[in-house]
Design a protein around this motif. Structure first.
Motif, PDB file in Angstrom:
ATOM      1  N   ALA A 130     -13.710  -9.102 -19.499  1.00 45.37           N
ATOM      2  CA  ALA A 130     -14.879  -8.219 -19.617  1.00 45.37           C
ATOM      3  C   ALA A 130     -15.678  -8.535 -20.879  1.00 45.37           C
ATOM      4  O   ALA A 130     -16.917  -8.503 -20.870  1.00 45.37           O
ATOM      5  CB  ALA A 130     -14.422  -6.767 -19.616  1.00 45.37           C
ATOM      6  N   ALA A 131     -14.982  -8.904 -21.959  1.00 49.25           N
ATOM      7  CA  ALA A 131     -15.653  -9.173 -23.229  1.00 49.25           C
ATOM      8  C   ALA A 131     -16.448 -10.480 -23.195  1.00 49.25           C
ATOM      9  O   ALA A 131     -17.296 -10.721 -24.062  1.00 49.25           O
ATOM     10  CB  ALA A 131     -14.617  -9.223 -24.347  1.00 49.25           C
ATOM     11  N   ALA A 132     -16.195 -11.333 -22.215  1.00 47.26           N
ATOM     12  CA  ALA A 132     -16.878 -12.634 -22.149  1.00 47.26           C
ATOM     13  C   ALA A 132     -18.173 -12.568 -21.343  1.00 47.26           C
ATOM     14  O   ALA A 132     -18.914 -13.550 -21.253  1.00 47.26           O
ATOM     15  CB  ALA A 132     -15.938 -13.677 -21.547  1.00 47.26           C
ATOM     16  N   ILE A 133     -18.462 -11.410 -20.768  1.00 47.60           N
ATOM     17  CA  ILE A 133     -19.659 -11.269 -19.928  1.00 47.60           C
ATOM     18  C   ILE A 133     -20.908 -11.164 -20.794  1.00 47.60           C
ATOM     19  O   ILE A 133     -20.933 -10.440 -21.792  1.00 47.60           O
ATOM     20  CB  ILE A 133     -19.521 -10.034 -19.005  1.00 47.60           C
ATOM     21  N   THR A 134     -21.938 -11.934 -20.431  1.00 52.52           N
ATOM     22  CA  THR A 134     -23.234 -11.854 -21.124  1.00 52.52           C
ATOM     23  C   THR A 134     -24.316 -11.639 -20.055  1.00 52.52           C
ATOM     24  O   THR A 134     -24.008 -11.590 -18.867  1.00 52.52           O
ATOM     25  CB  THR A 134     -23.561 -13.167 -21.875  1.00 52.52           C
ATOM     26  N   ASP A 135     -25.568 -11.574 -20.497  1.00 50.19           N
ATOM     27  CA  ASP A 135     -26.629 -11.414 -19.488  1.00 50.19           C
ATOM     28  C   ASP A 135     -26.854 -12.695 -18.688  1.00 50.19           C
ATOM     29  O   ASP A 135     -27.623 -12.708 -17.739  1.00 50.19           O
ATOM     30  CB  ASP A 135     -27.930 -10.908 -20.133  1.00 50.19           C
ATOM     31  N   LYS A 136     -26.168 -13.770 -19.065  1.00 46.36           N
ATOM     32  CA  LYS A 136     -26.255 -15.036 -18.314  1.00 46.36           C
ATOM     33  C   LYS A 136     -25.139 -15.177 -17.271  1.00 46.36           C
ATOM     34  O   LYS A 136     -25.162 -16.100 -16.459  1.00 46.36           O
ATOM     35  CB  LYS A 136     -26.128 -16.225 -19.273  1.00 46.36           C
ATOM     36  N   THR A 137     -24.151 -14.292 -17.327  1.00 43.51           N
ATOM     37  CA  THR A 137     -22.998 -14.450 -16.446  1.00 43.51           C
ATOM     38  C   THR A 137     -23.386 -14.181 -14.998  1.00 43.51           C
ATOM     39  O   THR A 137     -24.019 -13.167 -14.694  1.00 43.51           O
ATOM     40  CB  THR A 137     -21.861 -13.484 -16.844  1.00 43.51           C
ATOM     41  N   LYS A 138     -22.989 -15.117 -14.144  1.00 43.25           N
ATOM     42  CA  LYS A 138     -23.325 -14.989 -12.720  1.00 43.25           C
ATOM     43  C   LYS A 138     -22.076 -14.759 -11.869  1.00 43.25           C
ATOM     44  O   LYS A 138     -22.117 -14.064 -10.854  1.00 43.25           O
ATOM     45  CB  LYS A 138     -24.024 -16.286 -12.283  1.00 43.25           C
ATOM     46  N   ALA A 139     -20.989 -15.371 -12.297  1.00 45.61           N
ATOM     47  CA  ALA A 139     -19.786 -15.310 -11.444  1.00 45.61           C
ATOM     48  C   ALA A 139     -18.521 -15.424 -12.284  1.00 45.61           C
ATOM     49  O   ALA A 139     -18.551 -15.888 -13.424  1.00 45.61           O
ATOM     50  CB  ALA A 139     -19.820 -16.441 -10.413  1.00 45.61           C
ATOM     51  N   ILE A 140     -17.439 -14.952 -11.694  1.00 44.82           N
ATOM     52  CA  ILE A 140     -16.102 -15.153 -12.260  1.00 44.82           C
ATOM     53  C   ILE A 140     -15.369 -16.100 -11.327  1.00 44.82           C
ATOM     54  O   ILE A 140     -15.295 -15.847 -10.118  1.00 44.82           O
ATOM     55  CB  ILE A 140     -15.326 -13.818 -12.335  1.00 44.82           C
ATOM     56  N   LEU A 141     -14.883 -17.202 -11.894  1.00 46.33           N
ATOM     57  CA  LEU A 141     -14.093 -18.122 -11.092  1.00 46.33           C
ATOM     58  C   LEU A 141     -12.625 -17.869 -11.446  1.00 46.33           C
ATOM     59  O   LEU A 141     -12.152 -18.314 -12.489  1.00 46.33           O
ATOM     60  CB  LEU A 141     -14.513 -19.572 -11.369  1.00 46.33           C
ATOM     61  N   VAL A 142     -11.953 -17.075 -10.641  1.00 46.14           N
ATOM     62  CA  VAL A 142     -10.546 -16.778 -10.921  1.00 46.14           C
ATOM     63  C   VAL A 142      -9.684 -17.888 -10.335  1.00 46.14           C
ATOM     64  O   VAL A 142      -9.997 -18.446  -9.293  1.00 46.14           O
ATOM     65  CB  VAL A 142     -10.072 -15.421 -10.345  1.00 46.14           C
ATOM     66  N   VAL A 143      -8.614 -18.191 -11.028  1.00 48.68           N
ATOM     67  CA  VAL A 143      -7.678 -19.196 -10.529  1.00 48.68           C
ATOM     68  C   VAL A 143      -6.340 -18.506 -10.292  1.00 48.68           C
ATOM     69  O   VAL A 143      -5.846 -17.790 -11.172  1.00 48.68           O
ATOM     70  CB  VAL A 143      -7.501 -20.354 -11.533  1.00 48.68           C
TER      71      VAL A 143
END
Ligand SMILES: *Cc1c(COP(=O)(O)O)cnc(C)c1O
Length: 420
Positions: A130-143
């Motif tokens: 959650a702390a890594a989200i910015t206004d540029k974040t589009k997606a989370i690539l979970v592995v």
């Protein structure tokens, strides 16, 4: 004189007799017959086996739609494109994974933003995500690493709150479950790999899977030269968008279909053998065993052990100690089934550190991109994991039995007690 406790690497007798460890995957008459039938057919490119494999895999996994690809990496790139990422968009990805979890993001001129792993699960740390989200974040690539689902309840909540797409890299985790559901059905779209080392293998190959019609058609565009045609229409060879050539071919698809008929059995065997190994090793000082969180079904595609360097007094020189440990274990007769498949955290890899994937600094230099830094110090758990861990795959898979698991445990304890 060499006693029974002398390590094989020091000239002792290996604990595991030659011929105990079999190759992966097991090949049966069914594989031969499917492959012969493919050879006897006329369509060797994206042929009937590719279409059937996509349908059968989607049905097995619980997805509405799937597309057979020539690799898991291709399917991952298709995921990044499908969710609508554009130049400079950020995609969050764990700091510890296979390189292409993050290079697939670069291939779409997007910026990987790394997050440390959770120590227990070895998957992305949802709290730090959650702390890594910015206004540029589009997606989370979970592995989903090693056969274990990431913490999808938390990740889905975060994605929903910030309106982010979820891409699942399920390349190592066919059949893994979270809250009863298969990985690959937990996000917006998913990639699977059928590389030889995976639980479902066809030499090479992959699958893009989704339940969403719109994502499917965008992915399909990238998949085959950027062409799109309405279903049923004749191909007109018009590159309407920037595409690639990610289609699978008939022979590997035939192989994959035959293997798929045994996938449930493979997973059962892996789980039974892993459970036996865990029982044998529980309580052995110096080892940290893999965990299966309550909501999850772990397939143990790789059974990953960490050497507890604190308990062993080996924090200094941990990597060298682990490497010697693995060499000694292999010499006991476990061969290539024991290894450390990923020795580097992703932010330490040159391709990310140099920030120059395409030349002239692209995509990081793009006016659409925010400046990011990749400081390895931000990922202490991923780093320790790289130095402390090793994985066991083939020797715990079909056709090996719980007897083999016991033998593996004996090898580990022998090496642990005699490495010095
Ligand atoms: C194997 C793997 C891939 C890549 O799959 P390929 O079929 O080799 O392209 C991607 N991500 C993870 C986590 C993998 O293990």
């Amino acid at each position: 004189m060499a006693s029974k406790s002398t390590l094989a690497i020091a000239g002792g007798v290996p604990l595991v007799p030659r011929g105990t460890i079999h190759r992966w995957p097991p090949i049966s008459e069914l594989d031969h017959s499917y492959i012969r039938a493919s050879l006897d057919g006329t369509d060797h490119s994206y042929g009937p086996n590719c279409r059937r494999f996509a349908e059968e895999f989607a049905a097995w996994n619980g997805n509405r739609l799937a597309l057979h690809t020539n690799s898991g990496t291709a399917a991952l790139h298709m995921c990044v494109a499908a969710v609508g990422c554009a130049v400079g968009d950020e995609v969050i990805v764990p700091a510890y994974s296979w390189s292409s979890s993050a290079t697939a993001i670069l291939h779409h001129s997007c910026i990987p933003v790394f997050v440390d792993i959770d120590w227990d699960t070895m998957n992305i740390d949802a709290a730090q995500l959650a702390a890594a989200i910015t206004d540029k974040t589009k997606a989370i690539l979970v592995v989903h690493l090693h056969g274990l689902s990431a913490s999808m309840s938390e990740i889905k909540m975060i994605a929903k709150a910030h309106n982010l797409a979820i891409i699942e890299d399920a390349c190592q985790s066919h059949g893994a479950r979270h809250a009863g559901q298969h990985v690959g059905t937990l996000g917006d779209c998913a990639a699977f790999s059928f590389n030889q080392n995976k639980t479902l293998s066809s030499g090479e190959g992959g699958m893009f899977a989704t339940d969403r019609e719109d994502l499917f058609s965008t992915a399909q565009q990238l998949w085959s030269f950027g062409e799109t045609c309405p279903p049923g229409a004749a191909r007109d060879y018009h590159a309407v968008a920037l595409g690639w050539m990610y289609r699978g071919s008939d022979l590997p698809a035939a192989f994959g279909r035959a293997q798929l008929t045994r996938l449930d059995r493979y997973i059962e065997v892996q789980r039974a053998n892993a459970a036996r190994l865990s029982r044998c090793l529980t309580g052995v000082p110096g080892l940290i065993l893999p965990v299966e969180p309550q909501a999850c079904l772990h397939t143990y595609s790789t059974y990953t052990i960490r050497l507890d360097m604190n308990a062993l007094g080996r924090v200094e020189g941990a990597r060298q100690y682990r490497d010697r440990f693995v060499a000694a274990l292999s010499a006991e007769g476990l061969d290539s089934g024991v290894s450390q498949w990923q020795r580097f955290i992703l932010p330490e890899m040159n391709v990310f550190r140099q920030q120059n994937a395409f030349g002239r600094g692209h995509p990081w230099s793009s006016p659409h991109a925010r400046k990011v830094t990749y400081d390895a110090e931000h990922f202490p758990k991923a780093r320790s994991h790289c130095d402390w861990s090793f994985g066991i795959s083939t020797p715990l898979r079909e056709p090996h039995t719980e007897d083999t698991a016991e033998l593996i445990a004996e090898c580990i304890v022998k090496v642990l007690h005699h490495l010095d």
